[in-house]
Design an enzyme around this catalytic site. Sequence first.
Site, PDB file in Angstrom:
ATOM      1  N   HIS A 113      -1.516   0.718  -9.843  1.00 29.83           N
ATOM      2  CA  HIS A 113      -2.136  -0.282  -8.946  1.00 29.83           C
ATOM      3  C   HIS A 113      -2.660  -1.455  -9.790  1.00 29.83           C
ATOM      4  CE1 HIS A 113      -4.097  -0.876  -4.759  1.00 29.83           C
ATOM      5  NE2 HIS A 113      -3.921  -2.040  -5.352  1.00 29.83           N
ATOM      6  N   ARG A 134       0.849  -1.182   0.000  1.00 29.31           N
ATOM      7  CA  ARG A 134       0.000   0.000   0.000  1.00 29.31           C
ATOM      8  C   ARG A 134       0.892   1.243   0.000  1.00 29.31           C
ATOM      9  NH1 ARG A 134      -3.562  -2.709  -1.626  1.00 29.31           N
ATOM     10  NH2 ARG A 134      -5.515  -3.233  -0.600  1.00 29.31           N
TER      11      ARG A 134
END
Length: 300
Positions: free
Chosen positions: A263, A215
Amino acid sequence: MKVLLCGELDAAEWATWRGALSAAAPQAEWLDLRQARQDPAAVQAAVVANPAPGSLQGLPGLRLIQSLWAGVDRLLSDATLPPQVPLARMVDPAMSEAMAETASWAVLTLHRDFQVYAAQQRRGEWRVWPQRRAGEVRVLVLGQGEMGRCVGSRLAALGYPVQGWRRDGQALAPRLAQADIVINLLPLTPQTRGLLAAPFFAALPRGAAVINLGRGAHVVDADLQAALDSGHLRHAVLDVFHTEPLAAGHPWWTHPLVTVLPHAAAQTDPRTAAAVAAANLLALQEGRPLAHLVARSRGY
Ligand code: GLV
C-alpha cells in the site's frame, strides 16, 4: 480553533503531522483524542487518518472532518460517524503525481516484460522476448477523479493509447475487451466492491494484466487467482488488499504472476497535504465553501 488530530498514526507520525499542520494552520490548536475528550464541545474540526471507529462521536461542536487519506471508505464504514458533519477527502496534486509514477512504473514493467526478466534473473536465465511499442499496449483507467485523470495523462504522454472509464452508465465490458492493461483507481463504494471478479476478468482479452491501486475489496481474490492460474491473465500488480498488512503466507506473496506493493503507491505527503487540510480549516473559519467534500450517498 481547536482541531482534533487522530487516526492510525504512531507517535512519530502524529508529531510530524502536527508540526506540518501547525506550520500550515498556525491559528489552530491541535489536540489528540485524550485532550479532545476533556472538552469535547470545544472541538470544531477533526483532521483524521483512518481513525478508530467511534473516535468522532460525542463532539457536538464538530463542523468539519478532513481526511488525510484520499479514500474515505474506512471512515464511511464507521456507523458512528456524525452524519451531519461535512466530510472532506484529501485531494493533493502531489499524491496524484505519486500515483502517476507508480502507474507508469507498473505499465512500463508489464509492457516491456521487466517482471518476467526479474524472474528470469532469479533463475539465471538469459532470454529475450519480443519488444512491443507503447502504441501497441492499450491501457484502460477505471476511475476518472483527480488521480485517474493524472495517471491517464501521464501514460498518454509515454505513448500509450489510454481510455478512461467512470461508473456513470458507460458499459464496462466493451472497454475491457479493448484493454491490454487495466488500472483500478475507483473509490470503494457498495457499487464498486467486488467489481474485479470473474466476469470482469473474462471480459479482458487473453494475456491482459491488472494493476490494482484502489482498494483490496474491489477484487474477488479467488477469481483473480483463477484468472492468473488459467493463463487468461498475464500478471497482476497489487498495492492494496482485503486485509493489510497482507497476511504472512498469503498466496499473493509468492505467486509468480503477482507483484505485491505494501500500500505504497501514493502516500499522503505531510509537506503538501498539510496545506490542503489547512486551506479547508481556514475556509471553515472564514465561512467560505469547503473543498473536496464527500457526497455520502455516493460514497466518495
Ligand atoms: C490511500 O490509499 C488513500 O486513500 O489515501
